[in-house]
Design a protein around this motif. Structure first.
Motif, mmCIF file in Angstrom:
data_model
loop_
_atom_site.group_PDB
_atom_site.id
_atom_site.type_symbol
_atom_site.label_atom_id
_atom_site.label_comp_id
_atom_site.label_asym_id
_atom_site.label_seq_id
_atom_site.Cartn_x
_atom_site.Cartn_y
_atom_site.Cartn_z
ATOM 1 N N GLN A 206 0.871 -1.173 0.000
ATOM 2 C CA GLN A 206 0.000 0.000 0.000
ATOM 3 C C GLN A 206 0.903 1.217 0.000
ATOM 4 N N ARG A 207 0.721 2.069 -0.988
ATOM 5 C CA ARG A 207 1.513 3.298 -1.120
ATOM 6 C C ARG A 207 0.536 4.462 -1.054
ATOM 7 N N THR A 208 0.821 5.447 -0.194
ATOM 8 C CA THR A 208 -0.076 6.583 0.012
ATOM 9 C C THR A 208 0.634 7.879 -0.370
ATOM 10 N N PHE A 209 -0.065 8.722 -1.121
ATOM 11 C CA PHE A 209 0.434 10.036 -1.506
ATOM 12 C C PHE A 209 -0.567 11.076 -1.005
ATOM 13 N N VAL A 210 -0.087 12.133 -0.359
ATOM 14 C CA VAL A 210 -0.959 13.205 0.112
ATOM 15 C C VAL A 210 -1.150 14.189 -1.038
ATOM 16 N N LEU A 211 -2.412 14.485 -1.333
ATOM 17 C CA LEU A 211 -2.742 15.390 -2.441
ATOM 18 C C LEU A 211 -3.104 16.770 -1.906
ATOM 19 N N ALA A 212 -2.689 17.784 -2.617
ATOM 20 C CA ALA A 212 -3.087 19.147 -2.269
ATOM 21 C C ALA A 212 -4.575 19.310 -2.570
ATOM 22 N N GLU A 213 -5.193 20.246 -1.901
ATOM 23 C CA GLU A 213 -6.619 20.482 -2.098
ATOM 24 C C GLU A 213 -6.899 20.847 -3.556
ATOM 25 N N GLY A 214 -7.902 20.190 -4.125
ATOM 26 C CA GLY A 214 -8.299 20.484 -5.499
ATOM 27 C C GLY A 214 -7.621 19.620 -6.550
ATOM 28 N N MET A 215 -6.617 18.821 -6.171
ATOM 29 C CA MET A 215 -5.968 17.964 -7.168
ATOM 30 C C MET A 215 -6.912 16.835 -7.556
ATOM 31 N N ARG A 216 -6.879 16.467 -8.847
ATOM 32 C CA ARG A 216 -7.767 15.432 -9.359
ATOM 33 C C ARG A 216 -6.963 14.355 -10.074
ATOM 34 N N VAL A 217 -7.357 13.112 -9.877
ATOM 35 C CA VAL A 217 -6.771 11.996 -10.624
ATOM 36 C C VAL A 217 -7.523 11.919 -11.943
ATOM 37 N N THR A 218 -6.799 12.005 -13.047
ATOM 38 C CA THR A 218 -7.457 12.005 -14.357
ATOM 39 C C THR A 218 -7.408 10.649 -15.045
ATOM 40 N N GLY A 219 -6.546 9.750 -14.584
ATOM 41 C CA GLY A 219 -6.497 8.434 -15.200
ATOM 42 C C GLY A 219 -5.343 7.607 -14.677
ATOM 43 N N ALA A 220 -5.410 6.291 -14.949
ATOM 44 C CA ALA A 220 -4.350 5.367 -14.572
ATOM 45 C C ALA A 220 -4.180 4.351 -15.697
ATOM 46 N N GLU A 221 -2.923 3.974 -15.953
ATOM 47 C CA GLU A 221 -2.631 3.035 -17.035
ATOM 48 C C GLU A 221 -1.536 2.080 -16.585
ATOM 49 N N LEU A 222 -1.718 0.788 -16.870
ATOM 50 C CA LEU A 222 -0.722 -0.235 -16.577
ATOM 51 C C LEU A 222 -0.120 -0.701 -17.892
#
Length: 141
Positions: free
Chosen positions: A98-114
């Motif tokens: 499990q890897r955790t990243f802290v996001l700044a307010e308002g940041m959005r994940v737009t997609g993921a690709e393997l």
């Protein structure tokens, strides 16, 4: 003896949840899987984007989970132990992470690709709005 933290300044109001989040992330700091974070420059006047790339060789897309919880991006990997195969030597372990990243307010994940054992997660990095608000002062006599 009381512990003084970075967020204990009287000028930093409401950052107690951020401090708890940072402590939790620091405690779970394992070196696996390795990752890169890169800035992808936008076109002239466009916003910059971020890309997090994790080396997850051996994991299929069904064994990976990417989610956001509150202000955190959480990437989990779970491999099932293969009991049907008999190993004479096992140097590649079925591993969970499990890897955790802290996001700044308002940041959005737009997609993921393997692709080729690399999981790439793209994020928008919004330009902060400059907001000026006039506060009325009430007079009491």
């Amino acid at each position: 003896m009381t512990r003084m933290s970075t967020f204990s300044s009287p000028l930093l109001l409401g950052f107690d949840t951020m401090e708890k989040t940072l402590e939790r992330v620091a405690k779970s700091a394992d070196g696996y899987p390795p990752y890169n974070i890169e800035r992808i420059r936008g076109a002239e006047g466009g916003t910059d984007k971020l890309r997090i790339t994790l080396a997850v060789a051996g994991f299929s897309d069904e064994e990976l989970d990417v989610s956001t919880e509150e202000s955190q991006l959480i990437v989990r990997g779970r491999q099932a132990d293969d009991t049907e195969r008999e190993f004479l030597h096992r140097g590649i372990a079925a591993r969970q992470f499990q890897r955790t990243f802290v996001l700044a307010e308002g940041m959005r994940v737009t997609g993921a690709e393997l692709k080729n054992g690399l999981l790439s997660i793209d994020l928008d990095r919004p330009q902060p709005e400059k907001l000026v608000r006039k506060i009325n002062i009430s007079v009491r006599d």
